[in-house]
Motif scaffolding. Structure first.
Motif, short mmCIF file in Angstrom:
data_model
loop_
_atom_site.label_atom_id
_atom_site.label_comp_id
_atom_site.label_asym_id
_atom_site.label_seq_id
_atom_site.Cartn_x
_atom_site.Cartn_y
_atom_site.Cartn_z
N ILE A 75 7.37 51.89 -7.65
CA ILE A 75 6.68 50.60 -7.78
C ILE A 75 7.69 49.45 -7.76
CG2 ILE A 75 5.34 49.15 -9.35
CD1 ILE A 75 3.86 51.66 -10.23
N TYR A 76 8.79 49.60 -8.50
CA TYR A 76 9.81 48.54 -8.53
C TYR A 76 10.38 48.32 -7.13
CZ TYR A 76 13.96 45.90 -9.89
OH TYR A 76 14.92 44.93 -10.00
N HIS A 77 10.66 49.40 -6.42
CA HIS A 77 11.22 49.28 -5.07
C HIS A 77 10.26 48.55 -4.14
CE1 HIS A 77 13.14 50.32 -1.26
NE2 HIS A 77 11.95 50.72 -0.84
N VAL A 78 8.99 48.93 -4.18
CA VAL A 78 8.01 48.30 -3.30
C VAL A 78 7.86 46.82 -3.63
CG1 VAL A 78 5.57 48.25 -2.64
CG2 VAL A 78 6.76 50.44 -2.83
N LEU A 79 7.78 46.49 -4.91
CA LEU A 79 7.60 45.09 -5.31
C LEU A 79 8.78 44.22 -4.92
CD1 LEU A 79 6.00 45.46 -8.87
CD2 LEU A 79 4.87 44.82 -6.73
N THR A 80 9.97 44.80 -4.85
CA THR A 80 11.16 44.03 -4.46
C THR A 80 11.45 44.11 -2.97
OG1 THR A 80 12.56 45.91 -5.09
CG2 THR A 80 12.23 44.17 -6.73
N HIS A 81 10.61 44.83 -2.21
CA HIS A 81 10.76 44.94 -0.76
C HIS A 81 9.37 44.84 -0.10
CE1 HIS A 81 14.43 46.82 -2.32
NE2 HIS A 81 15.00 46.51 -1.17
N PHE A 86 4.20 45.46 3.65
CA PHE A 86 2.96 44.70 3.80
C PHE A 86 3.08 43.57 4.82
CE2 PHE A 86 3.04 46.40 -0.57
CZ PHE A 86 1.89 47.19 -0.52
N ALA A 87 4.06 43.65 5.69
CA ALA A 87 4.19 42.65 6.75
C ALA A 87 3.26 43.02 7.91
CB ALA A 87 5.64 42.59 7.23
N PRO A 88 2.96 42.06 8.78
CA PRO A 88 2.10 42.35 9.95
C PRO A 88 2.67 43.49 10.78
CG PRO A 88 2.40 39.99 9.68
CD PRO A 88 3.34 40.64 8.71
N GLY A 89 1.78 44.40 11.19
CA GLY A 89 2.19 45.52 12.02
C GLY A 89 2.71 46.72 11.26
N ILE A 90 2.77 46.63 9.93
CA ILE A 90 3.26 47.74 9.11
C ILE A 90 2.09 48.37 8.35
CG2 ILE A 90 4.77 48.40 7.20
CD1 ILE A 90 6.62 46.17 7.94
N ASP A 91 2.03 49.68 8.37
CA ASP A 91 0.98 50.40 7.66
C ASP A 91 1.19 50.24 6.16
OD1 ASP A 91 -0.94 52.09 6.69
OD2 ASP A 91 0.06 53.94 7.34
N PRO A 92 0.30 49.54 5.45
CA PRO A 92 0.49 49.34 4.00
C PRO A 92 0.47 50.63 3.21
CG PRO A 92 -1.71 48.64 4.66
CD PRO A 92 -0.96 48.92 5.93
N TRP A 93 -0.14 51.69 3.76
CA TRP A 93 -0.17 52.97 3.05
C TRP A 93 1.21 53.60 2.97
CZ3 TRP A 93 -4.14 53.96 0.14
CH2 TRP A 93 -5.40 53.45 0.47
N SER A 94 2.15 53.07 3.75
CA SER A 94 3.52 53.59 3.68
C SER A 94 4.14 53.34 2.32
CB SER A 94 4.38 52.95 4.78
OG SER A 94 4.50 51.54 4.57
N ALA A 95 3.56 52.39 1.56
CA ALA A 95 4.06 52.13 0.21
C ALA A 95 3.89 53.35 -0.70
CB ALA A 95 3.34 50.93 -0.39
N LEU A 96 2.96 54.23 -0.35
CA LEU A 96 2.71 55.42 -1.16
C LEU A 96 3.54 56.63 -0.71
CD1 LEU A 96 -1.20 55.23 -1.42
CD2 LEU A 96 0.51 54.34 -3.01
#
Length: 330
Positions: A75-81, A86-96
């Motif tokens: 969670i910390y890594h995702v929130l700081t990157h 979550f940029a355009p063209g990126i699959d947001p599910w990759s955060a998991l």
């Protein structure tokens, strides 16, 4: 051999980062993390039992703390990157998809500490005792885990021609630094520093009988101090803030200062080592003044003599000159 005929010394990077096993890819980075967790577990469990704790209590608490810590690290890594997920063209599910990489020790320690505190309350043991027991093992675990960055050829520092410069393949070099071949091996710097921190904690704990969270506070201060400098030379992307400081560098500075402040407060307000890892100790007759003070602590209630006694209850209370928990092991 350099162009001028000089022998150029450097640290080579491993040619592989893992193995393909059927449909799965086994990352050496993951093995380094597991080795670090095992080391922290073994060292922490031994120190916990030396303080009078039961191995079963330790295992139950840590088995919950580890997975919560991993989630917190992600969670910390995702929130700081956020831009990486979550940029355009990126699959947001990759955060998991944590198996693709991306965790941060700050999140692991924060979430893990919260989980450990809750579990300690549930099992009636002191969180401070557990934290002190785990502190050196955590440092050793971090030293082992950093070798995963070496195999991944990541998180290295600025270019250098020093003899211990780390060779990075062209495919792994940060944009704008492709013309350089060797870089500061920050993985090695952090590993060596963490080992020094572990030895310092063990020495200080034996020399001054640190208790009530002082060993963990010292760990926080020392780790943050070392991390501040390695973060300052790393080339991986990080958001800038607080003027010239990178985000993680600023966090390291705050962690260091928080550790120092906590250590100073504990030395002044909570001297000595707790008499037991149990959250509630057996009641004994106390005077009115002592009872009032005990009611404000988590040792409900104990006498001053009991509070300062060793694990076997055989030592006498320390004098004022010994108030750093300053009783030397016999």
């Amino acid at each position: 051999m350099g162009q001028d005929g000089r022998v150029v010394l450097s640290i080579p990077s491993p040619p592989i980062s893992g193995w393909q096993i059927g449909p799965f890819f086994l990352h050496i980075y993951a093995l380094c993390l597991i080795a670090g967790m095992v080391a922290a577990w073994m060292i922490g469990n031994r120190r916990w039992q030396a303080r009078g704790g039961a191995s079963e209590q330790f295992e139950t608490i840590v088995l919950v703390t580890i997975p919560v810590g991993i989630v917190g690290a992600r969670i910390y890594h995702v929130l700081t990157h956020l831009g990486d997920y979550f940029a355009p063209g990126i699959d947001p599910w990759s955060a998991l998809r944590i198996w693709e990489g991306g965790i941060a020790i700050y999140g692991a320690i924060g979430a893990g500490a919260l989980a450990a505190w809750l579990m300690c309350r549930r099992h009636g043991v002191r969180f401070a005792s557990l934290a002190d027991s785990l502190a050196p093992g955590i440092a050793v675990g971090q030293a082992l885990g950093r070798f995963g960055n070496w195999f991944n050829q990541e998180l290295y520092g600025l270019p250098t021609d020093l003899p211990w410069g780390l060779e990075i393949d062209l495919a792994h070099r940060v944009a704008g630094y492709q013309q350089y071949a060797t870089f500061h091996p920050t993985f090695a710097y952090e590993s060596l520093w963490n080992l020094l921190v572990a030895f310092a904690l063990i020495w200080a704990d034996r020399r001054f009988r640190l208790g009530r969270g002082k060993a963990f506070a010292l760990y926080i201060a020392l780790y943050g101090f070392g991390r501040f400098f390695t973060e300052g030379i790393r080339l991986d992307f990080s958001y800038d803030t607080f003027g010239p400081l990178r985000f993680n560098q600023a966090v390291a500075a705050l962690i260091c200062l928080a550790g120092i402040a906590l250590l100073v407060w504990l030395v002044k307000k909570r001297p000595g080592r707790e008499p037991s890892v149990a959250l509630v100790t057996p009641e004994v007759p106390v005077s009115d003044s002592t009872g009032e003070e005990a009611a404000l602590s988590d040792e409900r209630p104990v006498t001053e003599a009991t509070d300062q006694a060793g694990p076997d209850g055989g030592e006498s209370p320390p004098t004022t000159a010994e108030s750093l928990g300053e009783r030397v092991d016999r």
